[in-house]
Design a protein around this motif. Structure first.
Motif, PDB file in Angstrom:
ATOM      1  N   MET A 217       0.846  -1.089  -0.359  1.00 49.81           N
ATOM      2  CA  MET A 217      -0.169  -0.049  -0.107  1.00 49.81           C
ATOM      3  C   MET A 217       0.876   1.044   0.383  1.00 49.81           C
ATOM      4  SD  MET A 217      -3.542   0.569   3.160  1.00 49.81           S
ATOM      5  CE  MET A 217      -2.177   0.904   3.803  1.00 49.81           C
ATOM      6  N   GLU A 218       2.440   1.288   0.788  1.00 49.86           N
ATOM      7  CA  GLU A 218       2.832   2.299   0.792  1.00 49.86           C
ATOM      8  C   GLU A 218       3.373   2.332  -1.107  1.00 49.86           C
ATOM      9  OE1 GLU A 218       5.586   1.936   3.898  1.00 49.86           O
ATOM     10  OE2 GLU A 218       3.714   2.747   5.186  1.00 49.86           O
ATOM     11  N   GLU A 219       3.898   1.413  -0.853  1.00 50.18           N
ATOM     12  CA  GLU A 219       4.374   1.721  -2.903  1.00 50.18           C
ATOM     13  C   GLU A 219       3.609   3.089  -3.624  1.00 50.18           C
ATOM     14  OE1 GLU A 219       7.615   1.156  -3.520  1.00 50.18           O
ATOM     15  OE2 GLU A 219       8.026   0.426  -1.706  1.00 50.18           O
ATOM     16  N   ILE A 220       2.221   1.948  -3.260  1.00 47.05           N
ATOM     17  CA  ILE A 220       1.499   2.532  -4.711  1.00 47.05           C
ATOM     18  C   ILE A 220       0.609   4.157  -4.152  1.00 47.05           C
ATOM     19  CG2 ILE A 220      -0.914   2.393  -5.047  1.00 47.05           C
ATOM     20  CD1 ILE A 220      -1.433  -0.980  -4.396  1.00 47.05           C
ATOM     21  N   TRP A 221       0.482   4.113  -2.914  1.00 46.98           N
ATOM     22  CA  TRP A 221       0.713   5.580  -2.614  1.00 46.98           C
ATOM     23  C   TRP A 221       1.922   6.188  -2.521  1.00 46.98           C
ATOM     24  CZ3 TRP A 221      -3.621   7.941  -1.984  1.00 46.98           C
ATOM     25  CH2 TRP A 221      -4.396   7.434  -1.213  1.00 46.98           C
ATOM     26  N   GLY A 222       2.743   5.803  -2.763  1.00 41.26           N
ATOM     27  CA  GLY A 222       4.394   6.802  -3.008  1.00 41.26           C
ATOM     28  C   GLY A 222       4.505   6.749  -4.644  1.00 41.26           C
ATOM     29  N   SER A 223       3.696   5.085  -5.339  1.00 46.00           N
ATOM     30  CA  SER A 223       3.407   5.886  -6.737  1.00 46.00           C
ATOM     31  C   SER A 223       3.047   6.816  -7.417  1.00 46.00           C
ATOM     32  CB  SER A 223       3.346   4.819  -7.710  1.00 46.00           C
ATOM     33  OG  SER A 223       2.175   4.073  -7.759  1.00 46.00           O
ATOM     34  N   LEU A 224       1.367   7.183  -6.642  1.00 43.18           N
ATOM     35  CA  LEU A 224       0.908   8.496  -6.712  1.00 43.18           C
ATOM     36  C   LEU A 224       1.177   9.621  -6.656  1.00 43.18           C
ATOM     37  CD1 LEU A 224      -1.880   6.158  -5.613  1.00 43.18           C
ATOM     38  CD2 LEU A 224      -1.979   6.787  -8.154  1.00 43.18           C
ATOM     39  N   CYS A 225       2.034   9.499  -5.992  1.00 44.41           N
ATOM     40  CA  CYS A 225       2.322  10.998  -5.330  1.00 44.41           C
ATOM     41  C   CYS A 225       3.585  12.162  -5.981  1.00 44.41           C
ATOM     42  CB  CYS A 225       3.562  10.978  -3.916  1.00 44.41           C
ATOM     43  SG  CYS A 225       2.697  10.356  -2.349  1.00 44.41           S
TER      44      CYS A 225
END
Length: 65
Positions: free
Chosen positions: A18-26
């Motif tokens: 989830m953190e990786e996904i959020w990081g990619s969205l940033c």
């Protein structure tokens, strides 16, 4: 990756994913429109505030809960 595969991961791995996904969205520059129901919720909350029916708390109080 399917939802079944994701659900089979340990919680710690799902959180990292989830953190990786959020990081990619940033780092996305493409504008994303909020769904209409978001505005409905905001309007409902503003109505409660304006009608003095909302219970407001400070950030410090929120952190205690």
């Amino acid at each position: 990756m399917t939802i079944t595969e994701i659900k089979s991961l340990p919680v710690s791995e799902r959180i990292m994913l989830m953190e990786e996904i959020w990081g990619s969205l940033c780092h996305e520059h493409e504008p994303v429109e909020s769904p209409l129901w978001h505005q409905d919720i905001l309007n409902d909350r503003l109505e409660l505030i304006n009608s003095k029916q909302a219970t407001l708390i400070s950030l410090q109080e929120l952190k205690k809960h």
